[in-house]
Write a protein that holds these residues in place. Sequence first.
Motif, short mmCIF file in Angstrom:
data_model
loop_
_atom_site.label_atom_id
_atom_site.label_comp_id
_atom_site.label_asym_id
_atom_site.label_seq_id
_atom_site.Cartn_x
_atom_site.Cartn_y
_atom_site.Cartn_z
N UNK A 4 0.83 -1.21 0.00
CA UNK A 4 0.00 0.00 0.00
C UNK A 4 0.86 1.25 0.00
N UNK A 5 0.29 2.33 -0.48
CA UNK A 5 0.99 3.60 -0.55
C UNK A 5 0.13 4.67 0.11
N UNK A 33 -4.17 2.44 -2.21
CA UNK A 33 -3.77 3.76 -1.75
C UNK A 33 -4.64 4.19 -0.58
N UNK A 34 -4.01 4.75 0.43
CA UNK A 34 -4.71 5.44 1.52
C UNK A 34 -4.39 6.92 1.42
N UNK A 35 -5.42 7.75 1.43
CA UNK A 35 -5.24 9.19 1.32
C UNK A 35 -5.49 9.84 2.67
N UNK A 36 -4.54 10.62 3.14
CA UNK A 36 -4.69 11.38 4.38
C UNK A 36 -4.86 12.86 4.03
N UNK A 37 -5.98 13.42 4.42
CA UNK A 37 -6.24 14.84 4.19
C UNK A 37 -5.86 15.60 5.46
N UNK A 38 -4.75 16.30 5.41
CA UNK A 38 -4.32 17.13 6.54
C UNK A 38 -5.03 18.47 6.40
N UNK A 39 -6.11 18.64 7.13
CA UNK A 39 -6.96 19.81 6.91
C UNK A 39 -6.62 20.94 7.86
N UNK A 40 -6.33 22.09 7.26
CA UNK A 40 -5.92 23.27 8.02
C UNK A 40 -7.06 24.24 8.30
N UNK A 41 -8.28 23.72 8.34
CA UNK A 41 -9.40 24.59 8.70
C UNK A 41 -10.31 24.91 7.54
N UNK A 42 -10.58 23.94 6.68
CA UNK A 42 -11.49 24.17 5.55
C UNK A 42 -12.88 24.56 6.06
N UNK A 43 -13.55 25.38 5.27
CA UNK A 43 -14.91 25.79 5.59
C UNK A 43 -15.90 25.41 4.50
N UNK A 55 -13.85 5.13 1.13
CA UNK A 55 -13.31 4.30 2.20
C UNK A 55 -11.82 4.49 2.41
N UNK A 56 -11.11 4.88 1.37
CA UNK A 56 -9.65 4.98 1.48
C UNK A 56 -9.18 6.39 1.85
N UNK A 57 -10.10 7.27 2.23
CA UNK A 57 -9.75 8.65 2.56
C UNK A 57 -9.95 8.88 4.05
N UNK A 85 7.86 4.47 0.92
CA UNK A 85 7.58 5.74 0.25
C UNK A 85 6.27 6.34 0.77
N UNK A 86 6.19 7.65 0.65
CA UNK A 86 4.95 8.38 0.88
C UNK A 86 4.88 9.49 -0.15
#
Length: 310
Positions: A4-5, A33-43, A55-57, A85-86
């Motif tokens: 997985x990546x 693939x696994x997706x990580x959303x590093x959220x900085x304060x979305x509105x 499911x992969x997010x 890798x990332x």
Amino acid sequence: MNAPLAVVTVTYSPGEHLRTFLDSLASATTRPVTVLLADNGSTDGAPEAAADERENVRLVRTGENIGYGGAANRAVALTDPAAEFVMVVNPDVRWSPGSIDELLAAAERWPRAGSLGPRILEPDGSRYPSARRVPDLTSGSLHAILGSVWPTNPWTQRYRQDTDAVDERPVGWLSGSCLLLRRVAFDSVGGFDSRYFMYMEDVDLGDRLGRAGWLNVYVPDAVVTHAKGHAAGRHPESMLPAHHESAYRFQADRHPAPWQAPLRGVLRLGLAVRSRIVVASALRRRDGADGVPGDDAPHTQVGTGERRER
């Protein structure tokens, strides 16, 4: 089965760009693939919707707007440290089929590659100069002074490497809008320097990887398209000063000696003056018929970086 990546992206109200990013990701690699959303304060609700629908997010809330590099570091730290890798990518990237697999194949050819970056296309299909030299004080200054009035000057061409052959090769640094990072290399230099709120963190990372003995490898057979600047272009009054501050930090860190204090003072003053000039110009363009600032408006300081999600 291929390992997985993890794909890390920093979000700040990314809108429909995020859906395009995730839809096109499905054809970019044969790996899970696994997706990580590093959220900085979305509105705008886009990161939450993506995490609910796919499911992969995974949504990683940073708690506040901690900047691009800091948010990316936080998400990378949550990935499997044993993974080789990332990927760290902007959410306004559209993947071409097989683009991640091309980067992974290149990583096998370049075992000392700490970072690998694709050929990046503009929305109109033209090539963006995403693989560049690390700016020194002289070439960076001349590029800053002459880049917008004499785009073909030798210092700008040397820095942007516009005339170089489009072939797979080591370069000084790669656009942080799409990077495949070898985890051991990324960890060995401490990841992104979180003091850079936005801009120049990719230049700094590439330079530190190079100083540590790793390579930054440009892989033109891997192709992505980058919308660029959907957050930055809306707010030049805050984005452009942040870019100039990052440019100062980059050069000041590399000229730290007490006897270099006058140089740092001149550099800070010059960048402050230039920041006021380009902000005024960008606001006129934004509020007039010409639309948002062009590419060279925020990039032609002493050293440059990519437009970034905050």
